[in-house]
Design an enzyme around this catalytic site. Structure first.
Site, PDB file in Angstrom:
ATOM      1  N   SER A  49       0.752  -1.236  -0.049  1.00 26.06           N
ATOM      2  CA  SER A  49      -0.084   0.176   0.011  1.00 26.06           C
ATOM      3  C   SER A  49       0.815   1.178   0.110  1.00 26.06           C
ATOM      4  CB  SER A  49      -1.031  -0.016   1.176  1.00 26.06           C
ATOM      5  OG  SER A  49      -1.284   1.239   1.714  1.00 26.06           O
ATOM      6  N   TYR A 104      -2.284  -0.283  10.148  1.00 26.64           N
ATOM      7  CA  TYR A 104      -2.495  -0.933   8.729  1.00 26.64           C
ATOM      8  C   TYR A 104      -1.193  -0.974   7.993  1.00 26.64           C
ATOM      9  CZ  TYR A 104      -4.063  -1.289   3.789  1.00 26.64           C
ATOM     10  OH  TYR A 104      -4.047  -1.453   2.597  1.00 26.64           O
TER      11      TYR A 104
HETATM   12  N1  LIG Z   1      -8.539  -0.105  -2.610  1.00 22.75           N
HETATM   13  C1  LIG Z   1      -7.131   0.806  -2.211  1.00 22.75           C
HETATM   14  O1  LIG Z   1      -7.212   1.866  -2.573  1.00 22.75           O
HETATM   15  C2  LIG Z   1      -5.975  -0.121  -1.792  1.00 22.75           C
HETATM   16  C3  LIG Z   1      -4.994   0.868  -1.679  1.00 22.75           C
HETATM   17  C4  LIG Z   1      -3.695   0.171  -1.085  1.00 22.75           C
HETATM   18  C5  LIG Z   1      -3.868  -1.403  -0.949  1.00 22.75           C
HETATM   19  N2  LIG Z   1      -4.732  -1.964  -0.924  1.00 22.75           N
HETATM   20  C6  LIG Z   1      -4.694  -3.372  -0.933  1.00 22.75           C
HETATM   21  O2  LIG Z   1      -5.302  -4.167  -1.763  1.00 22.75           O
HETATM   22  C7  LIG Z   1      -5.843  -5.334  -1.505  1.00 22.75           C
HETATM   23  C8  LIG Z   1      -7.489  -5.321  -1.903  1.00 22.75           C
HETATM   24  O3  LIG Z   1      -8.067  -4.123  -1.566  1.00 22.75           O
HETATM   25  P1  LIG Z   1      -9.440  -3.996  -1.899  1.00 22.75           P
HETATM   26  O4  LIG Z   1      -9.577  -2.361  -1.923  1.00 22.75           O
HETATM   27  O5  LIG Z   1     -10.001  -4.753  -2.966  1.00 22.75           O
HETATM   28  O6  LIG Z   1     -10.261  -4.210  -0.461  1.00 22.75           O
HETATM   29  P2  LIG Z   1     -11.434  -5.346  -0.184  1.00 22.75           P
HETATM   30  O7  LIG Z   1     -11.626  -5.107   1.200  1.00 22.75           O
HETATM   31  O8  LIG Z   1     -12.760  -4.719  -1.029  1.00 22.75           O
HETATM   32  O9  LIG Z   1     -11.103  -6.595  -0.615  1.00 22.75           O
HETATM   33  C9  LIG Z   1     -10.291  -7.506   0.520  1.00 22.75           C
HETATM   34  C10 LIG Z   1     -11.069  -8.653   0.523  1.00 22.75           C
HETATM   35  O10 LIG Z   1     -10.217  -9.450   1.619  1.00 22.75           O
HETATM   36  C11 LIG Z   1     -11.060 -10.298   2.196  1.00 22.75           C
HETATM   37  N3  LIG Z   1     -10.266 -10.681   3.510  1.00 22.75           N
HETATM   38  C12 LIG Z   1     -10.037  -9.936   4.426  1.00 22.75           C
HETATM   39  N4  LIG Z   1      -9.427 -10.753   5.539  1.00 22.75           N
HETATM   40  C13 LIG Z   1      -9.463 -11.988   4.993  1.00 22.75           C
HETATM   41  C14 LIG Z   1      -8.987 -13.116   5.260  1.00 22.75           C
HETATM   42  N5  LIG Z   1      -8.261 -13.343   6.508  1.00 22.75           N
HETATM   43  N6  LIG Z   1      -8.983 -14.191   4.513  1.00 22.75           N
HETATM   44  C15 LIG Z   1      -9.765 -14.405   3.235  1.00 22.75           C
HETATM   45  N7  LIG Z   1     -10.249 -13.083   2.803  1.00 22.75           N
HETATM   46  C16 LIG Z   1     -10.107 -11.732   3.543  1.00 22.75           C
HETATM   47  C17 LIG Z   1     -12.418  -9.392   2.524  1.00 22.75           C
HETATM   48  O11 LIG Z   1     -13.477 -10.027   2.549  1.00 22.75           O
HETATM   49  C18 LIG Z   1     -12.380  -8.577   1.046  1.00 22.75           C
HETATM   50  O12 LIG Z   1     -13.166  -9.126   0.249  1.00 22.75           O
HETATM   51  C19 LIG Z   1      -5.943  -5.120   0.127  1.00 22.75           C
HETATM   52  O13 LIG Z   1      -4.667  -5.757   0.743  1.00 22.75           O
HETATM   53  C20 LIG Z   1      -5.642  -3.815   0.598  1.00 22.75           C
HETATM   54  O14 LIG Z   1      -4.984  -3.532   1.564  1.00 22.75           O
HETATM   55  C21 LIG Z   1      -6.145  -1.208  -1.422  1.00 22.75           C
END
Ligand SMILES: NC(=O)c1ccc[n+]([C@@H]2O[C@H](COP(=O)([O-])OP(=O)(O)OC[C@H]3O[C@@H](n4cnc5c(N)ncnc54)[C@H](O)[C@@H]3O)[C@@H](O)[C@H]2O)c1
Length: 355
Positions: A144, A169
């Site tokens: 991130s 985080y």
């Molecule tokens: N969206 C953003 O702006 C952003 C920015 C930086 C990093 N990220 C990272 O990208 C990745 C995806 O993010 P996103 O925006 O799609 O978020 P999201 O919350 O929509 O997707 C993450 C998914 O992981 C699942 N999850 C959580 N804990 C879990 C576990 N222990 N086992 C299995 N599934 C689990 C959740 O149910 C969710 O569906 C994450 O790692 C997030 O930290 C996202």
């Protein structure tokens, strides 16, 4: 950097965190590109935000799978469950793993630290162990932009020091990069970490600013604008993120030995961000214009009386700004979708979904 080319077609691929926002869009892309092969989505369907959105995205995946030569299997479960991962890895013999499962959100980590350790640290460690015991061609995982903390030097480069996270985080994401480095070095696992910058778009995450602001405005409530509007964010449209992940999956850091005869860790980290940070107030103005255009808000909506300028929140940072040069050099790609175009697609989707 030279990359080891990876053919995705006819492969066995694990995408954790699908049907989360980014995961679901990645699986949709894989289903449209692959003529053969197997894609396993693993997600615990956490209720951090409305799980109906995840069910909706899963429906889109199921429909896409009907028209794809590749198979799609959804498994409900947690990456913190080591025995489940062992079972999945031995059944499907994954060639490529994309770990997107995580507890996301900066502010939520202040109130709910346990789940960050469980999913982002223990869960990711389990993924690394599974890749150690069942060798894969490439492990790609989500880091991130929050790892840059309050760094003053912009744009943020992958060569910058990232030792001062300002939220739990961010600390878990930086820890993932460190854990991946040690596993790449010790067990020669090709791994690539991707530092995503504020991803937005249709069917995105309701906890994120643009989506939450839209929900509030449609209910006639006020939105809070942090740091009195003096924030800049490098917003990245979802299709650009998916293009980046898709390209990165196909090029792994090469396995090479150093002068000591031991493996040089096949390890890389990249930024994926829009590269043009937007002032929050300008971003909101564009969002409002697009919500009016999509008839979600009436043309005469009084925006000025629905915004509240407030102080910075703990865990937040004033600016994020990605330097994507290495991504462009190594994968020939940099994000290109402008804010207006991206917010228009979001507003059109929102109008259709909630009508
Ligand atoms: N969206 C953003 O702006 C952003 C920015 C930086 C990093 N990220 C990272 O990208 C990745 C995806 O993010 P996103 O925006 O799609 O978020 P999201 O919350 O929509 O997707 C993450 C998914 O992981 C699942 N999850 C959580 N804990 C879990 C576990 N222990 N086992 C299995 N599934 C689990 C959740 O149910 C969710 O569906 C994450 O790692 C997030 O930290 C996202």
């Amino acid at each position: 950097m030279n990359k080891t080319k990876i053919e995705l077609n006819n492969k066995s691929i694990l995408v954790t965190g699908s049907p989360g926002f980014i995961g679901a869009n990645l699986v949709l892309r894989l289903l449209s590109e692959m003529q053969e092969g197997t894609i396993v989505s693993l997600d615990n369907m956490s209720d951090y935000y409305d799980p109906k959105l995840k069910e909706y995205r899963l429906e889109l995946i199921n429909m896409a799978a009907e028209n794809s030569g590749a198979n799609h299997i959804f498994v409900k479960g947690s990456i913190a469950d080591k025995s489940l991962l062992n079972e999945l890895f031995s059944t499907y013999r994954f060639d490529i793993v994309v770990n997107l499962a995580a507890q996301a959100g900066v502010r939520y980590s202040i109130e709910h630290p346990d789940v960050y350790i469980e999913s982002n640290i223990l869960g990711f460690y389990n993924i690394l162990e599974a890749c150690r015991n069942n060798p894969v061609e490439h492990l790609v995982y989500a880091s991130s932009s929050s790892v840059y903390g309050g760094n003053k030097k912009i744009p943020f480069s992958i060569d910058d020091k990232v030792d001062c996270p300002v939220s739990l985080y961010a600390a878990t994401k930086k820890s993932d990069e460190l854990l991946a480095h040690s596993y790449s070095k010790l067990y020669n696992i090709p791994s690539t970490g991707l530092r995503f910058f504020t991803v937005y778009g249709p069917a995105g995450r309701p906890d994120m600013f643009y989506f939450n602001a839209t929900n509030m405005l449609t209910k006639g409530k006020s939105i809070k604008i942090f740091n009195y509007g003096n924030c800049k964010r490098d917003f990245t449209y979802i299709d650009d993120i998916i293009e980046g992940v898709y390209r990165v999956m196909q090029g792994a850091p090469p396995k090479e030995n150093g002068e000591d005869g031991l493996p040089i860790p096949p390890y890389s980290v990249y930024n994926i961000g829009g590269g043009t940070p937007e002032n929050l107030l300008d971003f909101i103005s564009t969002l409002q214009e697009e919500l009016v255009r999509a008839a979600i808000l009436p043309a005469e909506y009084d925006f000025a009386s629905h915004r509240e300028l407030v102080a910075m929140q703990p865990g937040d940072v004033p600016v994020t700004y990605a330097d994507c040069k290495t991504l462009e050099d190594d994968y020939g790609f940099r994000p290109k979708t402008g804010i207006r175009e991206g917010l228009r697609k979001f507003a059109e989707w929102y109008s259709e979904y909630y009508k």
